[in-house]
Design a protein around this motif. Structure first.
Motif, PDB file in Angstrom:
ATOM      1  N   ARG A  16       0.835  -1.207   0.000  1.00  0.00           N
ATOM      2  CA  ARG A  16       0.000   0.000   0.000  1.00  0.00           C
ATOM      3  C   ARG A  16       0.872   1.261   0.000  1.00  0.00           C
ATOM      4  O   ARG A  16       0.568   2.243  -0.695  1.00  0.00           O
ATOM      5  N   ILE A  17       1.966   1.228   0.751  1.00  0.00           N
ATOM      6  CA  ILE A  17       2.886   2.373   0.790  1.00  0.00           C
ATOM      7  C   ILE A  17       3.499   2.589  -0.589  1.00  0.00           C
ATOM      8  O   ILE A  17       3.625   3.728  -1.049  1.00  0.00           O
ATOM      9  N   GLN A  18       3.867   1.509  -1.261  1.00  0.00           N
ATOM     10  CA  GLN A  18       4.414   1.635  -2.618  1.00  0.00           C
ATOM     11  C   GLN A  18       3.391   2.299  -3.545  1.00  0.00           C
ATOM     12  O   GLN A  18       3.759   3.156  -4.361  1.00  0.00           O
ATOM     13  N   GLY A  19       2.131   1.919  -3.400  1.00  0.00           N
ATOM     14  CA  GLY A  19       1.079   2.540  -4.199  1.00  0.00           C
ATOM     15  C   GLY A  19       0.923   4.019  -3.892  1.00  0.00           C
ATOM     16  O   GLY A  19       0.703   4.838  -4.797  1.00  0.00           O
ATOM     17  N   GLN A  20       1.058   4.362  -2.604  1.00  0.00           N
ATOM     18  CA  GLN A  20       0.965   5.766  -2.218  1.00  0.00           C
ATOM     19  C   GLN A  20       2.125   6.572  -2.804  1.00  0.00           C
ATOM     20  O   GLN A  20       1.941   7.702  -3.269  1.00  0.00           O
ATOM     21  N   PHE A  21       3.332   5.997  -2.793  1.00  0.00           N
ATOM     22  CA  PHE A  21       4.476   6.678  -3.402  1.00  0.00           C
ATOM     23  C   PHE A  21       4.254   6.888  -4.897  1.00  0.00           C
ATOM     24  O   PHE A  21       4.572   7.954  -5.437  1.00  0.00           O
ATOM     25  N   ALA A  22       3.709   5.884  -5.565  1.00  0.00           N
ATOM     26  CA  ALA A  22       3.422   6.012  -6.995  1.00  0.00           C
ATOM     27  C   ALA A  22       2.415   7.129  -7.246  1.00  0.00           C
ATOM     28  O   ALA A  22       2.543   7.880  -8.222  1.00  0.00           O
ATOM     29  N   ALA A  23       1.423   7.246  -6.363  1.00  0.00           N
ATOM     30  CA  ALA A  23       0.426   8.309  -6.505  1.00  0.00           C
ATOM     31  C   ALA A  23       1.063   9.689  -6.320  1.00  0.00           C
ATOM     32  O   ALA A  23       0.709  10.635  -7.024  1.00  0.00           O
ATOM     33  N   VAL A  24       2.004   9.798  -5.396  1.00  0.00           N
ATOM     34  CA  VAL A  24       2.711  11.070  -5.197  1.00  0.00           C
ATOM     35  C   VAL A  24       3.490  11.416  -6.464  1.00  0.00           C
ATOM     36  O   VAL A  24       3.432  12.555  -6.957  1.00  0.00           O
ATOM     37  N   SER A  27       1.149  12.575  -9.143  1.00  0.00           N
ATOM     38  CA  SER A  27       0.674  13.940  -8.880  1.00  0.00           C
ATOM     39  C   SER A  27       1.743  14.978  -9.184  1.00  0.00           C
ATOM     40  O   SER A  27       1.437  16.060  -9.701  1.00  0.00           O
ATOM     41  N   LEU A  28       2.983  14.649  -8.848  1.00  0.00           N
ATOM     42  CA  LEU A  28       4.067  15.602  -9.095  1.00  0.00           C
ATOM     43  C   LEU A  28       4.320  15.825 -10.584  1.00  0.00           C
ATOM     44  O   LEU A  28       4.770  16.898 -10.988  1.00  0.00           O
ATOM     45  N   THR A  29       4.036  14.822 -11.385  1.00  0.00           N
ATOM     46  CA  THR A  29       4.250  14.962 -12.830  1.00  0.00           C
ATOM     47  C   THR A  29       3.011  15.485 -13.550  1.00  0.00           C
ATOM     48  O   THR A  29       3.077  15.776 -14.742  1.00  0.00           O
ATOM     49  N   ASN A  30       1.899  15.612 -12.839  1.00  0.00           N
ATOM     50  CA  ASN A  30       0.659  16.129 -13.426  1.00  0.00           C
ATOM     51  C   ASN A  30       0.586  17.635 -13.177  1.00  0.00           C
ATOM     52  O   ASN A  30       0.502  18.077 -12.038  1.00  0.00           O
ATOM     53  N   PRO A  31       0.599  18.421 -14.243  1.00  0.00           N
ATOM     54  CA  PRO A  31       0.570  19.882 -14.066  1.00  0.00           C
ATOM     55  C   PRO A  31      -0.725  20.406 -13.440  1.00  0.00           C
ATOM     56  O   PRO A  31      -0.765  21.528 -12.938  1.00  0.00           O
ATOM     57  N   ASP A  32      -1.773  19.605 -13.433  1.00  0.00           N
ATOM     58  CA  ASP A  32      -3.046  20.041 -12.865  1.00  0.00           C
ATOM     59  C   ASP A  32      -3.161  19.762 -11.366  1.00  0.00           C
ATOM     60  O   ASP A  32      -4.126  20.192 -10.731  1.00  0.00           O
ATOM     61  N   SER A  33      -2.204  19.047 -10.799  1.00  0.00           N
ATOM     62  CA  SER A  33      -2.257  18.734  -9.365  1.00  0.00           C
ATOM     63  C   SER A  33      -1.880  19.965  -8.550  1.00  0.00           C
ATOM     64  O   SER A  33      -0.959  20.696  -8.901  1.00  0.00           O
ATOM     65  N   SER A  34      -2.608  20.163  -7.470  1.00  0.00           N
ATOM     66  CA  SER A  34      -2.294  21.303  -6.601  1.00  0.00           C
ATOM     67  C   SER A  34      -1.259  20.898  -5.557  1.00  0.00           C
ATOM     68  O   SER A  34      -1.080  19.712  -5.254  1.00  0.00           O
ATOM     69  N   VAL A  38      -0.708  17.240  -3.283  1.00  0.00           N
ATOM     70  CA  VAL A  38       0.567  16.537  -3.125  1.00  0.00           C
ATOM     71  C   VAL A  38       0.948  16.462  -1.652  1.00  0.00           C
ATOM     72  O   VAL A  38       1.361  15.402  -1.151  1.00  0.00           O
ATOM     73  N   LEU A  39       0.775  17.558  -0.927  1.00  0.00           N
ATOM     74  CA  LEU A  39       1.105  17.563   0.501  1.00  0.00           C
ATOM     75  C   LEU A  39       0.242  16.566   1.275  1.00  0.00           C
ATOM     76  O   LEU A  39       0.736  15.880   2.181  1.00  0.00           O
ATOM     77  N   GLN A  40      -1.025  16.463   0.929  1.00  0.00           N
ATOM     78  CA  GLN A  40      -1.903  15.497   1.597  1.00  0.00           C
ATOM     79  C   GLN A  40      -1.451  14.069   1.306  1.00  0.00           C
ATOM     80  O   GLN A  40      -1.467  13.214   2.197  1.00  0.00           O
ATOM     81  N   GLN A  41      -1.033  13.814   0.084  1.00  0.00           N
ATOM     82  CA  GLN A  41      -0.553  12.482  -0.264  1.00  0.00           C
ATOM     83  C   GLN A  41       0.739  12.153   0.489  1.00  0.00           C
ATOM     84  O   GLN A  41       0.907  11.032   0.972  1.00  0.00           O
ATOM     85  N   VAL A  42       1.621  13.119   0.581  1.00  0.00           N
ATOM     86  CA  VAL A  42       2.880  12.906   1.307  1.00  0.00           C
ATOM     87  C   VAL A  42       2.597  12.679   2.790  1.00  0.00           C
ATOM     88  O   VAL A  42       3.221  11.826   3.435  1.00  0.00           O
ATOM     89  N   ALA A  43       1.638  13.421   3.339  1.00  0.00           N
ATOM     90  CA  ALA A  43       1.260  13.220   4.743  1.00  0.00           C
ATOM     91  C   ALA A  43       0.708  11.805   4.949  1.00  0.00           C
ATOM     92  O   ALA A  43       0.988  11.157   5.965  1.00  0.00           O
ATOM     93  N   ALA A  44      -0.053  11.305   3.983  1.00  0.00           N
ATOM     94  CA  ALA A  44      -0.577   9.938   4.074  1.00  0.00           C
ATOM     95  C   ALA A  44       0.561   8.923   4.033  1.00  0.00           C
ATOM     96  O   ALA A  44       0.553   7.934   4.780  1.00  0.00           O
ATOM     97  N   VAL A  45       1.557   9.166   3.185  1.00  0.00           N
ATOM     98  CA  VAL A  45       2.727   8.281   3.117  1.00  0.00           C
ATOM     99  C   VAL A  45       3.462   8.292   4.452  1.00  0.00           C
ATOM    100  O   VAL A  45       3.843   7.236   4.981  1.00  0.00           O
TER     101      VAL A  45
END
Length: 88
Positions: A16-24, A27-34, A38-45
């Motif tokens: 699950r952590i690996q999946g969360q890292f992939a999501a981060v 998001s970092l490579t998506n120009p539409d992500s705020s 990204v901060l919420q995803q990192v906090a979840a990781v």
């Protein structure tokens, strides 16, 4: 900690952590992500990694520190695990 390779809960948590890292990364490579997303995803990781650390410490204590002890105060052990979860 060779016994850990058999622990399905730990391995599932790691996946699950690996999946969360992939999501981060996604998001970092998506120009539409705020930044907030990204901060919420990192906090979840961070929370997930802390949970993994707690689980590993608990397993270590049970398998290598407390195993075979003449007397173990189960109530104190549970209090200690609760303390670990709160501060790690």
């Amino acid at each position: 900690m060779s016994h850990l390779h058999q622990d399905k809960k730990i391995l599932n948590r790691l996946k699950r952590i690996q999946g969360q890292f992939a999501a981060v990364e996604k998001s970092l490579t998506n120009p539409d992500s705020s930044c907030i997303e990204v901060l919420q995803q990192v906090a979840a990781v961070k929370g997930a990694v802390n949970g993994l650390m707690n689980q590993l410490i608990e397993q270590h204590l049970k398998e290598h520190v407390l195993k075979g002890a003449d007397h173990v105060d189960e109530e104190e052990v549970e209090k200690f695990f609760t303390l670990l979860q709160r501060y790690l």
